[in-house]
Design an enzyme around this catalytic site. Structure first.
Site, mmCIF file in Angstrom:
data_model
loop_
_atom_site.group_PDB
_atom_site.id
_atom_site.type_symbol
_atom_site.label_atom_id
_atom_site.label_comp_id
_atom_site.label_asym_id
_atom_site.label_seq_id
_atom_site.Cartn_x
_atom_site.Cartn_y
_atom_site.Cartn_z
ATOM 1 N N SER A 142 0.862 -1.195 0.000
ATOM 2 C CA SER A 142 0.000 0.000 0.000
ATOM 3 C C SER A 142 0.890 1.233 0.000
ATOM 4 O O SER A 142 2.041 1.171 0.433
ATOM 5 C CB SER A 142 -0.875 0.011 1.261
ATOM 6 O OG SER A 142 -1.513 1.262 1.427
ATOM 7 N N TYR A 155 -2.820 -1.113 10.277
ATOM 8 C CA TYR A 155 -2.807 -1.397 8.839
ATOM 9 C C TYR A 155 -1.479 -0.939 8.208
ATOM 10 O O TYR A 155 -0.846 -1.696 7.455
ATOM 11 C CB TYR A 155 -4.003 -0.698 8.181
ATOM 12 C CG TYR A 155 -4.122 -0.961 6.709
ATOM 13 C CD1 TYR A 155 -4.543 -2.195 6.233
ATOM 14 C CD2 TYR A 155 -3.796 0.031 5.771
ATOM 15 C CE1 TYR A 155 -4.641 -2.440 4.871
ATOM 16 C CE2 TYR A 155 -3.892 -0.204 4.417
ATOM 17 C CZ TYR A 155 -4.317 -1.440 3.967
ATOM 18 O OH TYR A 155 -4.400 -1.685 2.622
#
Ligand code: NAP
Length: 257
Positions: A142, A155
């Site tokens: 990400s 995350y």
């Protein structure tokens, strides 16, 4: 260019969103796609869509957090298909919270899927790749692997680990002709995004959707197919000189905000 004819490609989380787009793209390019998903119905749905479009696919229920289950399934896949050429580690879960309010249980759950799940699949697959002449691995990390956004503590930590794991695996498996790269998507419009907006901002869905779209310099979220195109390139023979690298697919988020 970018043909995957004759290749067997495993895509985790292929039942939804980015993984579904990757599975469909790889199948269109000639691969036999093997979808592993915790949501067995979603995985089977993607496989059926591929088959009805004339492609080749199978789906298996698999929770990537179980090392034993993953190992057993990959052994079965190798026995059935002979060789696994491509692995895309895409299965992942979201979490909203900062360092002060993230519980230990939530932190562990995010790590179990997003980090240990990737480790389990690479470990189970890479030895077979090494024994059969090589392969290509793509990890879906990400933009938050390398930048901060608010309230993504667990995350972001997990995705930073996926990027570091990518480099480590690329180095260790270089001698076995196994390439390993990461894609860093920015915000991509998938059920994952819709789900966390609905869960965390009830009643403010439209406002949050616009805010999250405007965040990208290009003024919108990405589409799953736009990530799938980069995954295809990285898994194709045309990317044979590329390993240990990461590729943002982020509408300009990392470098031109
Ligand atoms: P998605 O639509 O939620 O799809 C993820 C799929 O993975 C779902 O089918 C999900 O099943 C499955 N999955 C979840 N936990 C699993 C497990 N333990 N074992 C096997 N399968 C599991 O998500 P997406 O947006 O396409 O995201 C895919 C990947 O891209 C994730 O790694 C995510 O972190 C990353 N990413 C997404 C974005 C974005 O903006 N969408 C941005 C950057 C990175 P369930 O539905 O049952 O959970």
């Amino acid at each position: 260019m970018f043909k995957l004819t004759g290749k067997n490609a495993v895509v985790t989380g292929g039942g939804s969103g980015i993984g579904r787009a990757i599975a469909q793209t790889f199948a269109r390019q000639g691969a036999h796609v093997i979808i592993l998903d915790a949501d067995a119905e979603a995985g089977s749905r993607t496989a059926a869509e591929i088959q009805s479009a004339g492609g080749s696919a199978a789906a298996h229920a698999c929770d990537v957090t179980s090392q034993e289950a993953v190992k057993a399934l990959f052994e079965k896949l190798v026995a059935g298909r002979g060789q696994l050429h491509i692995l895309v580690n895409n299965a992942g879960i979201a979490h909203v919270g900062n360092v002060l309010n993230t519980s230990g249980a939530d932190f562990d759950r995010v790590m179990a899927v997003n980090v240990k799940g990737v480790y389990h699949c690479i470990q189970a697959c890479a030895s077979h790749m090494a024994q059969s002449g090589g392969g290509a691995i793509v990890n879906i990390a990400s933009t938050v692997s390398v930048m901060a956004i608010h309230d993504r503590f667990a995350y972001s930590t997990s995705k930073g680990a996926v990027l570091a794991m990518t480099y480590s695996v690329a180095k260790d498996l270089l001698k076995h002709n196994v390439r390993c790269n990461a894609i860093l998507p920015g915000r991509i419009h998938t059920p994952f995004v819709d789900g966390f907006i609905a869960k965390n901002y009830p009643g403010r869905e439209a406002e949050m959707f616009k805010k999250l779209s405007d965040y990208q310099p290009v003024g919108r979220m990405g589409e799953p197919d736009e990530v799938a195109a980069v995954a295809l390139f990285l898994c194709s023979d045309e990317a044979s000189f590329i390993t240990g690298s990461h590729y943002p697919v982020d509408g300009g988020t990392l470098h031109i905000r």
